[in-house]
Motif scaffolding. Structure first.
Motif, PDB file in Angstrom:
ATOM      1  N   PHE A 259       0.836  -1.210   0.000  1.00 48.42           N
ATOM      2  CA  PHE A 259       0.000   0.000   0.000  1.00 48.42           C
ATOM      3  C   PHE A 259       0.865   1.252   0.000  1.00 48.42           C
ATOM      4  CE2 PHE A 259      -2.186   3.464   2.068  1.00 48.42           C
ATOM      5  CZ  PHE A 259      -3.471   3.420   1.546  1.00 48.42           C
ATOM      6  N   ALA A 260       1.829   1.321   0.906  1.00 44.67           N
ATOM      7  CA  ALA A 260       2.648   2.527   1.036  1.00 44.67           C
ATOM      8  C   ALA A 260       3.500   2.752  -0.205  1.00 44.67           C
ATOM      9  CB  ALA A 260       3.522   2.420   2.281  1.00 44.67           C
ATOM     10  N   ALA A 261       4.097   1.682  -0.743  1.00 43.28           N
ATOM     11  CA  ALA A 261       4.944   1.824  -1.925  1.00 43.28           C
ATOM     12  C   ALA A 261       4.134   2.295  -3.126  1.00 43.28           C
ATOM     13  CB  ALA A 261       5.635   0.498  -2.232  1.00 43.28           C
ATOM     14  N   THR A 262       2.932   1.752  -3.280  1.00 42.19           N
ATOM     15  CA  THR A 262       2.088   2.154  -4.404  1.00 42.19           C
ATOM     16  C   THR A 262       1.643   3.598  -4.263  1.00 42.19           C
ATOM     17  OG1 THR A 262       1.286  -0.119  -4.621  1.00 42.19           O
ATOM     18  CG2 THR A 262       0.000   1.600  -5.706  1.00 42.19           C
ATOM     19  N   ALA A 263       1.203   3.977  -3.061  1.00 40.54           N
ATOM     20  CA  ALA A 263       0.753   5.357  -2.837  1.00 40.54           C
ATOM     21  C   ALA A 263       1.893   6.341  -3.096  1.00 40.54           C
ATOM     22  CB  ALA A 263       0.225   5.511  -1.414  1.00 40.54           C
ATOM     23  N   ALA A 276      -4.215   8.257  -5.405  1.00 41.10           N
ATOM     24  CA  ALA A 276      -3.125   7.415  -4.932  1.00 41.10           C
ATOM     25  C   ALA A 276      -3.618   6.366  -3.940  1.00 41.10           C
ATOM     26  CB  ALA A 276      -2.046   8.282  -4.286  1.00 41.10           C
ATOM     27  N   VAL A 277      -4.519   6.762  -3.044  1.00 38.65           N
ATOM     28  CA  VAL A 277      -5.053   5.804  -2.072  1.00 38.65           C
ATOM     29  C   VAL A 277      -5.915   4.760  -2.764  1.00 38.65           C
ATOM     30  CG1 VAL A 277      -6.573   5.556  -0.072  1.00 38.65           C
ATOM     31  CG2 VAL A 277      -4.870   7.388  -0.128  1.00 38.65           C
ATOM     32  N   GLN A 278      -6.702   5.159  -3.744  1.00 39.27           N
ATOM     33  CA  GLN A 278      -7.489   4.192  -4.490  1.00 39.27           C
ATOM     34  C   GLN A 278      -6.588   3.177  -5.186  1.00 39.27           C
ATOM     35  OE1 GLN A 278      -9.767   6.784  -7.014  1.00 39.27           O
ATOM     36  NE2 GLN A 278     -11.397   7.060  -5.523  1.00 39.27           N
ATOM     37  N   GLY A 279      -5.536   3.667  -5.836  1.00 38.47           N
ATOM     38  CA  GLY A 279      -4.606   2.752  -6.481  1.00 38.47           C
ATOM     39  C   GLY A 279      -3.891   1.862  -5.492  1.00 38.47           C
TER      40      GLY A 279
END
Length: 465
Positions: A259-263, A276-279
């Motif tokens: 989650f953190a890396a993607t955001a 970003a949170v949705q992704g």
């Protein structure tokens, strides 16, 4: 990230661990003590902590620099060997041995965890300071082993000019002021604030905690991750709940790192916090569905195939992984030129049928042959981006032919879905699906919604009265 490939580089700052899983079956007790015996045991080793977050960002296609403490002990050397093949490593000196976390799992369930190693970052280096000071996008994965503390002044200075996401640990220090996003779990948020509210009022309490943490940490936003329920984003005012499209019972170890890396990557690409949170929710959900840490990092890193950047192969690999895990692959086809409520309803229903949804999308030339001159209204890149933004969509793959039969043959879905005014007999894919035991199904659109109707209304609205 819903199948997208990252573009902006990411610098990850934080503490590395060595994660080891001992996996087997436990169907009997030892004769000398009433404890389970693990049979057919196999060992799986991977980087953990900040290094796992960095690996997940690199796996998504990003150029990653990891700033972390590593020594010359066996665990450090093993982790370094896994990391240097896929990213740039900037090592701080390590005081002691690298922490190791060993899980013993039977039937996919953890039975016991063994921790060893108390090493901490000894000091910052000039190379590490330069890496932080030049970063446009930063993720701090603080596992309370000293790396973030050693570089705290540089991180605080850089937060004023760069995109910084902070994934905190209750034993670590608070995030530096000015973080674009902080990503505690619900349990961590409660511990940071000394709250113990749970039960029916938990969501309301989470919103209040997120609002309080925004003020306390002087952060632009706080996203409290809620496991299989998604995440709650707050900027200190109106909270936004981002639910997960589906729930899985798989191994969620490392989902927070995903989650953190993607955001952080999406924010670095220019996405809004809500986007970003949705992704990030979609990526973490998919991470668990695909097997979690078991598939996150391979100890033997193969060379990338020549067509590794082909999004078609991303969809094929996703279908293969879900099938291998015993899941149900669902695919849907269409032009999706002007995405409307009917499309969204159909795709949400399709995602509910199985464990992943892959959308097969007509290319611009294919749409033009089907719909005539002037179509598509939205080019392929825009249609892909809009579809990938839907949480119910796991991958989007384009095809150039009039029908997607060649692509469907590569995906081999269990279920093929179409919406609108079709019958199964009109679907050339139906017989194809039946050849491997799959099923073609129709799902209804919302009445009165179609791309053609929307285009006609828009054209009429532009005409002078």
């Amino acid at each position: 990230m819903n199948g997208t490939t990252g573009t902006s580089p990411l610098v990850v700052v934080g503490d590395t661990l060595l994660d080891r899983d001992l996996v087997g079956t436990a169907e009997r007790l030892a004769p000398d003590a009433p404890v389970p015996v693990l049979d057919d045991c196999s060992e799986h080793v991977r980087p953990g902590g900040a290094a796992l977050a960095a690996c997940l960002a690199a796996r998504a296609g990003r150029a990653v620099t990891l700033v972390t403490a590593l020594g010359t002990d066996p665990a450090s050397l093993r982790v370094r060997g896994l990391l240097e093949a896929v990213m740039t490593v900037v090592a701080l000196p390590l005081d002691g041995e690298l922490p190791e976390k060993t899980r013993v799992l039977a039937g996919g369930r953890p039975m016991v965890r063994l921790d060893r190693g108390t090493g901490r970052a000894a000091a910052a280096t000039d190379t590490a300071r330069r890496a932080v000071s030049r970063a446009a996008a930063l993720l701090v994965a603080d596992y309370a082993r000293g790396t973030a503390d050693a570089l705290r002044d540089e991180l605080a200075s850089r937060a004023r000019r760069a995109t910084l996401v902070w994934d905190p640990h209750p034993r670590g220090g608070p995030p530096v002021p000015g973080a674009r996003l902080v990503t505690p779990t619900g349990a961590e948020a409660r511990r940071f604030l000394g709250h113990d509210t749970e039960g029916g009022a938990e969501l309301r309490a989470t919103a209040r905690m997120a609002e309080e943490l925004v003020v306390r940490w002087r952060a632009a936003g706080v996203a409290v991750t809620l496991g299989p329920r998604g995440a709650l984003l707050s900027n200190g005012d109106s909270p936004l709940l981002v639910p997960a499209a589906a729930r899985y019972d798989g191994d969620a170890c490392g989902a927070g790192d995903c989650f953190a890396a993607t955001a952080a990557g999406l924010l670095g690409d220019g996405a809004l916090p809500a986007e970003a949170v949705q992704g990030a929710v979609a990526a973490a959900t998919r991470y668990v569905a695909e097997g979690g840490p078991r598939t996150a990092v391979r100890e033997d890193v193969p060379e990338a195939p020549a067509d590794a950047g082909d999004e078609r192969d991303d969809g094929v690999r996703l279908a293969r992984r879900v099938r291998a895990a015993g899941g149900t692959v669902v695919a849907a086809g269409g032009c999706f030129d002007l995405l409307h409520a009917g499309h969204v309803s159909m795709l949400q229903q399709a995602r509910g049928i199985g464990d992943c949804l892959i959308v097969c999308l007509n290319s611009d030339a294919s749409v033009r042959r089907r719909k005539g001159p002037g179509r598509p209204i939205n080019p392929l890149a825009d249609r892909i981006r809009v579809l990938r933004a839907l949480q119910c969509v796991d991958a989007v793959v384009a095809f150039d032919e009039d029908t997607p039969e060649n692509l469907v043959a590569r995906l081999r879905p269990h279920v093929w879905v179409k919406g609108g005014d079709y019958s199964v007999e009109q679907m050339p894919e139906a017989a194809q699906l039946a050849s491997w035991g799959g099923q073609a199904v129709l799902l209804p659109y919302v009445d009165g919604r179609s791309s053609t109707l929307l285009a006609t209304r828009a054209a009429a609205a532009r005409r002078p009265s």
